[in-house]
Scaffold this motif. Sequence first.
Motif, PDB file in Angstrom:
ATOM      1  N   THR A  71       0.225  -0.604  -4.449  1.00 25.50           N
ATOM      2  CA  THR A  71       0.172   0.672  -5.178  1.00 25.50           C
ATOM      3  C   THR A  71      -1.230   1.062  -5.616  1.00 25.50           C
ATOM      4  O   THR A  71      -1.520   2.244  -5.800  1.00 25.50           O
ATOM      5  CB  THR A  71       1.085   0.610  -6.417  1.00 25.50           C
ATOM      6  N   MET A  72      -2.106   0.080  -5.788  1.00 25.17           N
ATOM      7  CA  MET A  72      -3.454   0.366  -6.267  1.00 25.17           C
ATOM      8  C   MET A  72      -4.199   1.384  -5.389  1.00 25.17           C
ATOM      9  O   MET A  72      -4.860   2.290  -5.910  1.00 25.17           O
ATOM     10  CB  MET A  72      -4.261  -0.930  -6.379  1.00 25.17           C
ATOM     11  N   PRO A  73      -4.155   1.294  -4.051  1.00 25.49           N
ATOM     12  CA  PRO A  73      -4.863   2.293  -3.234  1.00 25.49           C
ATOM     13  C   PRO A  73      -4.412   3.728  -3.506  1.00 25.49           C
ATOM     14  O   PRO A  73      -5.234   4.650  -3.454  1.00 25.49           O
ATOM     15  CB  PRO A  73      -4.528   1.869  -1.800  1.00 25.49           C
ATOM     16  N   PHE A  74      -3.125   3.910  -3.822  1.00 24.18           N
ATOM     17  CA  PHE A  74      -2.622   5.253  -4.098  1.00 24.18           C
ATOM     18  C   PHE A  74      -3.106   5.747  -5.461  1.00 24.18           C
ATOM     19  O   PHE A  74      -3.455   6.912  -5.624  1.00 24.18           O
ATOM     20  CB  PHE A  74      -1.093   5.265  -4.012  1.00 24.18           C
ATOM     21  N   LEU A  75      -3.135   4.838  -6.443  1.00 29.32           N
ATOM     22  CA  LEU A  75      -3.657   5.210  -7.753  1.00 29.32           C
ATOM     23  C   LEU A  75      -5.132   5.570  -7.646  1.00 29.32           C
ATOM     24  O   LEU A  75      -5.587   6.569  -8.224  1.00 29.32           O
ATOM     25  CB  LEU A  75      -3.457   4.049  -8.739  1.00 29.32           C
ATOM     26  N   ARG A  76      -5.878   4.776  -6.899  1.00 28.67           N
ATOM     27  CA  ARG A  76      -7.300   5.052  -6.730  1.00 28.67           C
ATOM     28  C   ARG A  76      -7.504   6.407  -6.036  1.00 28.67           C
ATOM     29  O   ARG A  76      -8.402   7.176  -6.408  1.00 28.67           O
ATOM     30  CB  ARG A  76      -7.955   3.931  -5.913  1.00 28.67           C
ATOM     31  N   ALA A  77      -6.661   6.720  -5.062  1.00 31.65           N
ATOM     32  CA  ALA A  77      -6.756   8.003  -4.367  1.00 31.65           C
ATOM     33  C   ALA A  77      -6.474   9.170  -5.314  1.00 31.65           C
ATOM     34  O   ALA A  77      -7.107  10.222  -5.228  1.00 31.65           O
ATOM     35  CB  ALA A  77      -5.783   8.031  -3.186  1.00 31.65           C
ATOM     36  N   LEU A  78      -5.535   8.983  -6.239  1.00 33.51           N
ATOM     37  CA  LEU A  78      -5.193  10.042  -7.193  1.00 33.51           C
ATOM     38  C   LEU A  78      -6.368  10.375  -8.104  1.00 33.51           C
ATOM     39  O   LEU A  78      -6.548  11.529  -8.504  1.00 33.51           O
ATOM     40  CB  LEU A  78      -3.985   9.622  -8.036  1.00 33.51           C
ATOM     41  N   THR A  79      -7.174   9.374  -8.435  1.00 32.94           N
ATOM     42  CA  THR A  79      -8.303   9.617  -9.348  1.00 32.94           C
ATOM     43  C   THR A  79      -9.385  10.489  -8.713  1.00 32.94           C
ATOM     44  O   THR A  79     -10.247  11.000  -9.415  1.00 32.94           O
ATOM     45  CB  THR A  79      -8.940   8.287  -9.805  1.00 32.94           C
ATOM     46  N   ASP A 100       6.003   6.779   7.048  1.00 23.12           N
ATOM     47  CA  ASP A 100       5.341   7.972   7.592  1.00 23.12           C
ATOM     48  C   ASP A 100       4.681   7.620   8.930  1.00 23.12           C
ATOM     49  O   ASP A 100       3.982   6.608   9.048  1.00 23.12           O
ATOM     50  CB  ASP A 100       4.289   8.482   6.607  1.00 23.12           C
ATOM     51  N   ASP A 101       4.885   8.452   9.941  1.00 23.59           N
ATOM     52  CA  ASP A 101       4.377   8.138  11.279  1.00 23.59           C
ATOM     53  C   ASP A 101       3.256   9.072  11.735  1.00 23.59           C
ATOM     54  O   ASP A 101       2.987   9.200  12.935  1.00 23.59           O
ATOM     55  CB  ASP A 101       5.520   8.176  12.294  1.00 23.59           C
ATOM     56  N   ARG A 102       2.591   9.722  10.780  1.00 24.07           N
ATOM     57  CA  ARG A 102       1.558  10.685  11.161  1.00 24.07           C
ATOM     58  C   ARG A 102       0.175  10.052  11.340  1.00 24.07           C
ATOM     59  O   ARG A 102      -0.775  10.733  11.729  1.00 24.07           O
ATOM     60  CB  ARG A 102       1.479  11.802  10.110  1.00 24.07           C
ATOM     61  N   GLY A 103       0.060   8.774  11.035  1.00 23.09           N
ATOM     62  CA  GLY A 103      -1.210   8.095  11.200  1.00 23.09           C
ATOM     63  C   GLY A 103      -2.262   8.484  10.175  1.00 23.09           C
ATOM     64  O   GLY A 103      -3.469   8.355  10.432  1.00 23.09           O
ATOM     65  N   LEU A 104      -1.830   8.940   8.978  1.00 23.30           N
ATOM     66  CA  LEU A 104      -2.765   9.369   7.939  1.00 23.30           C
ATOM     67  C   LEU A 104      -3.320   8.170   7.179  1.00 23.30           C
ATOM     68  O   LEU A 104      -2.664   7.123   7.061  1.00 23.30           O
ATOM     69  CB  LEU A 104      -2.061  10.305   6.954  1.00 23.30           C
ATOM     70  N   THR A 105      -4.503   8.321   6.650  1.00 21.38           N
ATOM     71  CA  THR A 105      -5.030   7.314   5.729  1.00 21.38           C
ATOM     72  C   THR A 105      -4.289   7.437   4.400  1.00 21.38           C
ATOM     73  O   THR A 105      -3.598   8.441   4.150  1.00 21.38           O
ATOM     74  CB  THR A 105      -6.527   7.503   5.490  1.00 21.38           C
ATOM     75  N   VAL A 106      -4.435   6.427   3.545  1.00 25.76           N
ATOM     76  CA  VAL A 106      -3.822   6.488   2.216  1.00 25.76           C
ATOM     77  C   VAL A 106      -4.300   7.720   1.470  1.00 25.76           C
ATOM     78  O   VAL A 106      -3.516   8.434   0.822  1.00 25.76           O
ATOM     79  CB  VAL A 106      -4.142   5.208   1.417  1.00 25.76           C
ATOM     80  N   GLU A 107      -5.601   8.006   1.569  1.00 24.65           N
ATOM     81  CA  GLU A 107      -6.178   9.156   0.864  1.00 24.65           C
ATOM     82  C   GLU A 107      -5.599  10.470   1.389  1.00 24.65           C
ATOM     83  O   GLU A 107      -5.246  11.357   0.606  1.00 24.65           O
ATOM     84  CB  GLU A 107      -7.699   9.148   1.015  1.00 24.65           C
ATOM     85  N   GLU A 108      -5.475  10.588   2.702  1.00 33.76           N
ATOM     86  CA  GLU A 108      -4.924  11.815   3.303  1.00 33.76           C
ATOM     87  C   GLU A 108      -3.451  11.982   2.951  1.00 33.76           C
ATOM     88  O   GLU A 108      -2.996  13.080   2.607  1.00 33.76           O
ATOM     89  CB  GLU A 108      -5.105  11.771   4.819  1.00 33.76           C
ATOM     90  N   PHE A 109      -2.707  10.881   3.031  1.00 34.04           N
ATOM     91  CA  PHE A 109      -1.278  10.933   2.727  1.00 34.04           C
ATOM     92  C   PHE A 109      -1.045  11.310   1.262  1.00 34.04           C
ATOM     93  O   PHE A 109      -0.186  12.141   0.945  1.00 34.04           O
ATOM     94  CB  PHE A 109      -0.629   9.577   3.022  1.00 34.04           C
ATOM     95  N   THR A 110      -1.810  10.696   0.370  1.00 35.41           N
ATOM     96  CA  THR A 110      -1.663  10.969  -1.061  1.00 35.41           C
ATOM     97  C   THR A 110      -1.972  12.418  -1.373  1.00 35.41           C
ATOM     98  O   THR A 110      -1.222  13.089  -2.100  1.00 35.41           O
ATOM     99  CB  THR A 110      -2.580  10.044  -1.879  1.00 35.41           C
ATOM    100  N   ALA A 111      -3.063  12.941  -0.821  1.00 41.60           N
ATOM    101  CA  ALA A 111      -3.434  14.340  -1.062  1.00 41.60           C
ATOM    102  C   ALA A 111      -2.350  15.286  -0.582  1.00 41.60           C
ATOM    103  O   ALA A 111      -2.036  16.300  -1.236  1.00 41.60           O
ATOM    104  CB  ALA A 111      -4.760  14.652  -0.369  1.00 41.60           C
ATOM    105  N   ASP A 112      -1.729  14.962   0.553  1.00 40.30           N
ATOM    106  CA  ASP A 112      -0.664  15.810   1.089  1.00 40.30           C
ATOM    107  C   ASP A 112       0.594  15.725   0.232  1.00 40.30           C
ATOM    108  O   ASP A 112       1.249  16.733  -0.047  1.00 40.30           O
ATOM    109  CB  ASP A 112      -0.350  15.382   2.525  1.00 40.30           C
ATOM    110  N   ALA A 113       0.945  14.498  -0.232  1.00 36.67           N
ATOM    111  CA  ALA A 113       2.178  14.297  -0.990  1.00 36.67           C
ATOM    112  C   ALA A 113       2.150  14.966  -2.354  1.00 36.67           C
ATOM    113  O   ALA A 113       3.192  15.355  -2.894  1.00 36.67           O
ATOM    114  CB  ALA A 113       2.445  12.800  -1.151  1.00 36.67           C
TER     115      ALA A 113
END
Length: 481
Positions: A71-79, A100-113
């Motif tokens: 979960t830490m990578p997603f929290l870091r992306a949110l900041t 998710d099968d779109r091949g997004l990075t954690v940062e890209e996926f988080t921003a989209d979600a």
Amino acid sequence: MTANDDSFTNWKNREEIAESMIPMIGKLHREQDVTILLHSRSLVNKSVVSILKTHRFARQIAGAELSVTETMPFLRALTTLDLGPSQIDIGMLAATYKSDDRGLTVEEFTADAVAGATGANKIDRREGRDVVLYGFGRIGRLVARLLIEKAGSGNGLRLRAIVVRGGGEQDLVKRASLLRRDSVHGQFQGTITVDEDNSTILANGNAIKVIYADDPTQVDYTAYGIKNAILIDNTGKWRDREGLSKHLRPGIDKVVLTAPGKGDVPNIVHGVNHDTIKPDERILSCASCTTNAIVPPLKAMADEYGVLRGHVETVHSFTNDQNLLDNYHKSDRRGRSAPLNMVITETGAASAVAKALPDLKAKITGSSIRVPVPDVSIAILNLQLAREASREEVLDHLRDVSLTSPLKRQIDFISAPDAVSSDFIGSRHASIVDAGALKVEGDNAILYLWYDNEFGYSCQVVRVVQHVSGVEYPTYPAPAV
């Protein structure tokens, strides 16, 4: 290195990650009104061990342990994002990213979600809304704790005043002491001081005026700088529109009752029918703790299987309405000693179902037994379904509802084989499904639903108040409908 050494090293590493999460979670909450959740459980103001335990608990409901390393990578992306007021579930982000099968990075996926909470899409931070508590008993003090806890950046709900009858010498000090220490719910998380000269309790920096009055009509709230406030009546003295209208004084905009409303007063169960509240409705009820416990799972079962009829038996903690020792009581049995007896009594929860679920045509009956425990009750919901189902199917459905549905803040799920009532003290859910006790045979399903009839219900009350005040922020990722 031994296996024990490996386990201990792993624990210390996770402790370090959880420790680094705390300032990120706190800054998002204070500066951007963002509440970080993990499977609907808030991580705001939690300790290192609490954060790790919350991750561990995910195994109970999701079937696999969730690690802070996930979960830490997603929290870091949110900041790194320009977030507006919202609630963001990093447990759900981690779970949905895996599928998710779109091949997004954690940062890209988080921003989209969480795109609905960023940039031009984000909602404005609102001015704080004043709240007044009328009555300061079991529910009143727990609601106060929650409001103080959720004050956050100061842009949400602000507890401005408490209205009580004068209790004589040292009244203010004694009321503050009851807020500070609770035999069931433990210590208040923070600091409390008393300013007797100004009749004020200071709790975590929140100045709460204590107003003494024998009747609602005696108070002019504007004299205390209170405006457009939501008043929460915790006394239960008035249940109909005429009685509750007495609260609509200068400075008070809406009244919320923490007991079942009578007549045409709307009975609201957050998560089920809160979206039916009309913008111009000034008086409403949060129904009862038992109604809040049974209606969400009843809706979940009715939506999936259909319900033809049902009966609910509640095994309920004793309350202040009962006598400590045998003495006169206006009810037939409640005069008998509460800590010494099981007491058969009535419940209005079954009849209240119709108000919260008007489309449910099934007849629901109910009865109740009060038992000698101070908190946490269980509702046994016996349902005849419109179609047959298996136990595994119903378990999977209720587990999914608790994880991903719009009812995930109301319904929790536990599979611990040795769970007992005291395990649920402090639960913020309206209802907890006991997986081990569930019985299903053909078209008959029996659900065992734990609920903290004090704290869980108080959380539901605060959710309703947040909704009508306009400070109920959206949750991301959005729950599945």
